[in-house]
Write an enzyme that holds these catalytic residues in place. Structure first.
Site, PDB file in Angstrom:
ATOM      1  N   ASN A   7      -3.435   4.541  16.341  1.00  0.00           N
ATOM      2  CA  ASN A   7      -4.579   4.068  15.389  1.00  0.00           C
ATOM      3  C   ASN A   7      -5.011   2.578  15.641  1.00  0.00           C
ATOM      4  O   ASN A   7      -4.097   1.759  15.997  1.00  0.00           O
ATOM      5  CB  ASN A   7      -4.051   4.143  13.912  1.00  0.00           C
ATOM      6  CG  ASN A   7      -3.746   5.390  13.489  1.00  0.00           C
ATOM      7  OD1 ASN A   7      -4.546   6.319  13.648  1.00  0.00           O
ATOM      8  ND2 ASN A   7      -2.606   5.833  12.692  1.00  0.00           N
ATOM      9  N   SER A  63      11.024   5.009  15.651  1.00  0.00           N
ATOM     10  CA  SER A  63       9.847   4.651  16.514  1.00  0.00           C
ATOM     11  C   SER A  63      10.182   4.178  17.781  1.00  0.00           C
ATOM     12  O   SER A  63      10.873   3.064  17.994  1.00  0.00           O
ATOM     13  CB  SER A  63       9.199   3.544  15.543  1.00  0.00           C
ATOM     14  OG  SER A  63       8.736   3.964  14.383  1.00  0.00           O
ATOM     15  N   LEU A  64      10.154   4.815  18.807  1.00  0.00           N
ATOM     16  CA  LEU A  64      10.384   4.576  20.028  1.00  0.00           C
ATOM     17  C   LEU A  64       9.387   4.181  21.234  1.00  0.00           C
ATOM     18  O   LEU A  64       9.473   2.907  21.487  1.00  0.00           O
ATOM     19  CB  LEU A  64      11.192   5.849  20.747  1.00  0.00           C
ATOM     20  CG  LEU A  64      12.034   5.592  21.877  1.00  0.00           C
ATOM     21  CD1 LEU A  64      13.129   4.448  21.422  1.00  0.00           C
ATOM     22  CD2 LEU A  64      12.727   6.800  22.596  1.00  0.00           C
ATOM     23  N   HIS A  65       8.072   4.872  21.283  1.00  0.00           N
ATOM     24  CA  HIS A  65       7.152   4.363  21.906  1.00  0.00           C
ATOM     25  C   HIS A  65       7.240   4.031  23.359  1.00  0.00           C
ATOM     26  O   HIS A  65       6.087   3.534  23.928  1.00  0.00           O
ATOM     27  CB  HIS A  65       6.445   3.426  20.944  1.00  0.00           C
ATOM     28  CG  HIS A  65       6.108   3.653  19.716  1.00  0.00           C
ATOM     29  ND1 HIS A  65       5.510   4.690  19.034  1.00  0.00           N
ATOM     30  CD2 HIS A  65       6.493   2.847  18.593  1.00  0.00           C
ATOM     31  CE1 HIS A  65       5.530   4.590  18.023  1.00  0.00           C
ATOM     32  NE2 HIS A  65       6.237   3.561  17.257  1.00  0.00           N
ATOM     33  N   CYS A 100      -0.980   5.658  10.145  1.00  0.00           N
ATOM     34  CA  CYS A 100       0.125   4.775  10.667  1.00  0.00           C
ATOM     35  C   CYS A 100      -0.137   3.494  11.189  1.00  0.00           C
ATOM     36  O   CYS A 100      -0.875   3.470  12.180  1.00  0.00           O
ATOM     37  CB  CYS A 100       1.067   5.734  11.397  1.00  0.00           C
ATOM     38  SG  CYS A 100       1.537   7.280  11.036  1.00  0.00           S
ATOM     39  N   CYS A 123       0.843  -2.755  15.392  1.00  0.00           N
ATOM     40  CA  CYS A 123       0.809  -2.489  13.982  1.00  0.00           C
ATOM     41  C   CYS A 123       0.407  -3.597  13.127  1.00  0.00           C
ATOM     42  O   CYS A 123       0.838  -4.725  13.217  1.00  0.00           O
ATOM     43  CB  CYS A 123       2.572  -2.097  13.726  1.00  0.00           C
ATOM     44  SG  CYS A 123       2.703  -1.903  11.866  1.00  0.00           S
ATOM     45  N   GLY A 177       6.541  -2.316   6.084  1.00  0.00           N
ATOM     46  CA  GLY A 177       7.887  -2.802   6.258  1.00  0.00           C
ATOM     47  C   GLY A 177       8.701  -1.877   6.987  1.00  0.00           C
ATOM     48  O   GLY A 177       8.376  -0.736   7.188  1.00  0.00           O
ATOM     49  N   GLU A 234       0.942  -1.175   0.118  1.00  0.00           N
ATOM     50  CA  GLU A 234      -0.007  -0.113   0.094  1.00  0.00           C
ATOM     51  C   GLU A 234       0.843   1.326  -0.087  1.00  0.00           C
ATOM     52  O   GLU A 234       1.968   1.310   0.544  1.00  0.00           O
ATOM     53  CB  GLU A 234      -0.791   0.041   1.483  1.00  0.00           C
ATOM     54  CG  GLU A 234      -2.135  -1.097   1.207  1.00  0.00           C
ATOM     55  CD  GLU A 234      -2.682  -1.342   2.422  1.00  0.00           C
ATOM     56  OE1 GLU A 234      -3.930  -1.290   2.359  1.00  0.00           O
ATOM     57  OE2 GLU A 234      -2.179  -1.022   3.493  1.00  0.00           O
ATOM     58  N   CYS A 248       6.170  -7.166   7.530  1.00  0.00           N
ATOM     59  CA  CYS A 248       7.308  -6.790   8.179  1.00  0.00           C
ATOM     60  C   CYS A 248       7.502  -7.942   9.458  1.00  0.00           C
ATOM     61  O   CYS A 248       6.797  -8.472   9.668  1.00  0.00           O
ATOM     62  CB  CYS A 248       6.888  -5.434   8.875  1.00  0.00           C
ATOM     63  SG  CYS A 248       8.208  -4.809   9.784  1.00  0.00           S
ATOM     64  N   CYS A 285       3.709   8.262   1.360  1.00  0.00           N
ATOM     65  CA  CYS A 285       3.938   7.410   2.358  1.00  0.00           C
ATOM     66  C   CYS A 285       4.066   6.183   1.583  1.00  0.00           C
ATOM     67  O   CYS A 285       2.968   5.604   1.354  1.00  0.00           O
ATOM     68  CB  CYS A 285       3.084   7.475   3.600  1.00  0.00           C
ATOM     69  SG  CYS A 285       3.275   6.117   4.455  1.00  0.00           S
ATOM     70  N   CYS A 318       5.874  -5.615  15.848  1.00  0.00           N
ATOM     71  CA  CYS A 318       5.347  -4.471  16.742  1.00  0.00           C
ATOM     72  C   CYS A 318       3.853  -4.947  16.822  1.00  0.00           C
ATOM     73  O   CYS A 318       3.187  -4.823  15.986  1.00  0.00           O
ATOM     74  CB  CYS A 318       5.590  -3.102  16.246  1.00  0.00           C
ATOM     75  SG  CYS A 318       7.248  -2.746  15.921  1.00  0.00           S
TER      76      CYS A 318
HETATM   77  N1  SAH Z   1       8.894   0.111   9.960  1.00  0.00           N
HETATM   78  C1  SAH Z   1       9.007   1.604  10.385  1.00  0.00           C
HETATM   79  C2  SAH Z   1       8.259   2.414   9.244  1.00  0.00           C
HETATM   80  C3  SAH Z   1       7.021   1.814   8.977  1.00  0.00           C
HETATM   81  S1  SAH Z   1       5.758   2.028  10.438  1.00  0.00           S
HETATM   82  C4  SAH Z   1       8.939   1.874  11.623  1.00  0.00           C
HETATM   83  O1  SAH Z   1       8.282   1.027  12.404  1.00  0.00           O
HETATM   84  O2  SAH Z   1       9.475   3.050  12.168  1.00  0.00           O
HETATM   85  C5  SAH Z   1       5.477   3.779  10.485  1.00  0.00           C
HETATM   86  C6  SAH Z   1       5.205   4.477  11.875  1.00  0.00           C
HETATM   87  O3  SAH Z   1       3.805   3.993  12.230  1.00  0.00           O
HETATM   88  C7  SAH Z   1       6.294   3.924  13.019  1.00  0.00           C
HETATM   89  O4  SAH Z   1       6.477   5.116  13.817  1.00  0.00           O
HETATM   90  C8  SAH Z   1       5.239   3.147  13.731  1.00  0.00           C
HETATM   91  O5  SAH Z   1       5.592   2.782  15.159  1.00  0.00           O
HETATM   92  C9  SAH Z   1       3.866   3.675  13.596  1.00  0.00           C
HETATM   93  N2  SAH Z   1       2.806   2.790  14.083  1.00  0.00           N
HETATM   94  C10 SAH Z   1       2.521   1.532  13.807  1.00  0.00           C
HETATM   95  N3  SAH Z   1       1.526   1.067  14.329  1.00  0.00           N
HETATM   96  C11 SAH Z   1       0.800   2.323  14.633  1.00  0.00           C
HETATM   97  C12 SAH Z   1      -0.555   2.457  15.123  1.00  0.00           C
HETATM   98  N4  SAH Z   1      -1.192   1.348  15.326  1.00  0.00           N
HETATM   99  N5  SAH Z   1      -0.891   3.832  15.499  1.00  0.00           N
HETATM  100  C13 SAH Z   1       0.005   4.604  15.349  1.00  0.00           C
HETATM  101  N6  SAH Z   1       1.115   4.479  14.801  1.00  0.00           N
HETATM  102  C14 SAH Z   1       1.581   3.441  14.345  1.00  0.00           C
HETATM  103 FE1  SF4 Z   2       7.128  -2.961  11.282  1.00  0.00          FE
HETATM  104 FE2  SF4 Z   2       7.318  -0.588  11.675  1.00  0.00          FE
HETATM  105 FE3  SF4 Z   2       5.021  -2.048  11.873  1.00  0.00          FE
HETATM  106 FE4  SF4 Z   2       6.816  -2.124  13.690  1.00  0.00          FE
HETATM  107  S1  SF4 Z   2       5.659  -0.624  13.234  1.00  0.00           S
HETATM  108  S2  SF4 Z   2       5.768  -3.746  12.630  1.00  0.00           S
HETATM  109  S3  SF4 Z   2       8.738  -2.013  12.309  1.00  0.00           S
HETATM  110  S4  SF4 Z   2       6.170  -1.653   9.815  1.00  0.00           S
END
Ligand code: SAH
Ligand code: SF4
Length: 363
Positions: free
Chosen positions: A315, A239-241, A358, A141, A184, A92, A134, A127, A138
């Site tokens: 999200n 992406s720290l979180h 995201c 995600c 990814g 996507e 991936c 984007c 996480c």
């Molecule tokens: N793999 C890379 C880039 C793709 S994800 C990464 O993880 O950084 C893009 C962004 O979306 C990242 O910051 C990820 O942590 C965030 N993300 C993933 N799932 C999410 C969700 N459910 N709500 C908000 N952000 C999310």
């Molecule tokens: Fe992969 Fe980024 Fe999603 Fe984590 S947040 S599973 S690294 S796409």
């Protein structure tokens, strides 16, 4: 076997045409047709001899995917396209348009920064995906929930940009920003991601400035250091979180491999070597990582680092029960960080109704 034309850099394209007994300057013409005129079919190259156009038709492909479906969000500014690759994998890519200053997606606790608003005017942010699925897992995600399918080739990454660039051209618009925040982990597919950036930033081609790309990574430490060594002018987001290893491990399996301190050390290395600020991404999950206390712990870890925190309410995804923060908690989080000297932006969610936000991309 046809060759995806976007997989070729200029020297490879030149070699291919040499094999066809074409003079060298033809390669440049093809390159400019692809990346300056944004032609998407051989017959559009009217400056080339018919015989060469026929060869291009026979031996090369101008798109690696079929458009399965596209959806426009009710916000009127977000379009998600689902592409099907020849091996049936789905990826996507999302286009976000920021038009009028009133549509600026930033929520600010204080007065809005007029400079930001001007900067956002007419932004067209794309984007894009670097992998089908991936491997990082996480939990919050949707892409992580589906698992890893395969890496995308550099041309498959480039083709997502060309698809939207061609579409925007029809309405006299251009892509202004490209973020690797689709499906990814870009640093898990490092070489192909960098080749795609190189191809798109070629001055005789698409000429997309390095500073207008942003790579977002889950925090693969060796790749952050390598990226820093390469001194690319591309923006880096991490992406720290979470501000504590156990808390991060509970939602991001990668933390088993690389601890928060190692990630932040690598970021210091990046800032020292590039002079560029690093962004930390933070999905605000209600009651998990959105308290002022967490914000203070985060601030003490980031002390002295040239950085910025980009927070976004979580999200929703089907595989994770965590809930988004609310407006008040988000503002309190931001204020705690800023009181401790760490700048923070809270971004509004986009395209949630079409699962284009995201972490919602899952084909
Ligand atoms: N793999 C890379 C880039 C793709 S994800 C990464 O993880 O950084 C893009 C962004 O979306 C990242 O910051 C990820 O942590 C965030 N993300 C993933 N799932 C999410 C969700 N459910 N709500 C908000 N952000 C999310
Ligand atoms: Fe992969 Fe980024 Fe999603 Fe984590 S947040 S599973 S690294 S796409």
């Amino acid at each position: 076997m046809t060759q995806l034309i976007y997989d070729l850099d200029l020297p490879s394209l030149t070699n291919l045409l040499k094999e066809w007994n074409e003079p060298t300057y033809r390669a440049k013409q093809v390159w400019q047709g692809l990346y300056q005129h944004l032609y998407n079919a051989p017959e559009q190259f009217t400056n080339l001899p018919k015989s060469l156009r026929e060869k291009l038709t026979e031996y090369t492909a101008f798109t690696p995917f079929k458009v399965k479906v596209f959806q426009d969000s009710s916000d009127g500014f977000t379009r998600k396209t689902l592409f099907e690759l020849p091996d049936k994998n789905l990826i996507e890519a999302v286009l976000m348009r920021y038009g009028d200053p009133a549509d600026n997606p930033q929520i600010t606790a204080s007065a809005p920064n007029s400079k930001n608003l001007r900067g956002a005017k007419n932004r067209r942010t794309l984007c894009i995906s670097t992998q089908a699925g991936c491997a990082m897992g996480c939990v919050f995600c949707a892409t992580g929930q589906m698992g890893f399918k395969r890496h995308l080739s550099s041309g498959e990454i480039v083709a997502q940009v060309m698809y939207y660039a061609q579409m925007l051209k029809d309405v006299n618009e251009v892509v202004t920003n490209i973020v690797f925040m689709g499906m990814g982990e870009p640093f898990h597919n490092y070489d192909n991601t960098m080749s795609a950036i190189d191809r798109l930033s070629d001055a005789d081609g698409y000429n997309f400035g390095a500073r207008r790309f942003t790579i977002s990574t889950v925090g693969l430490v060796p790749q952050i250091r390598r990226f820093a060594d390469e001194k690319r002018q591309v923006n880096l987001a991490i992406s720290l979180h979470a501000a504590d290893d156990n808390e991060r491990l509970a939602i991001m399996p990668v933390n088993k491999r690389y601890k928060i301190a190692e990630v932040i050390d690598a970021c210091r290395y990046y800032v020292d070597h590039t002079g560029r600020r690093v962004t930390f991404e933070w999905a605000l999950i209600n009651g998990v990582n959105d308290s002022p206390e967490v914000a203070r712990r985060l601030a003490s870890r980031l002390k002295g680092l040239m950085c910025h925190v980009n927070a976004i309410p979580l999200n929703p995804t089907t595989g994770y029960s965590g809930k988004a923060t609310d407006h008040q908690r988000a503002i309190a989080f931001k204020e705690s960080l800023e009181q401790a000297g760490i700048p923070c932006t809270i971004r509004m969610r986009r395209g949630i109704d079409i699962q284009a936000g995201c972490g919602q991309l899952a084909g």
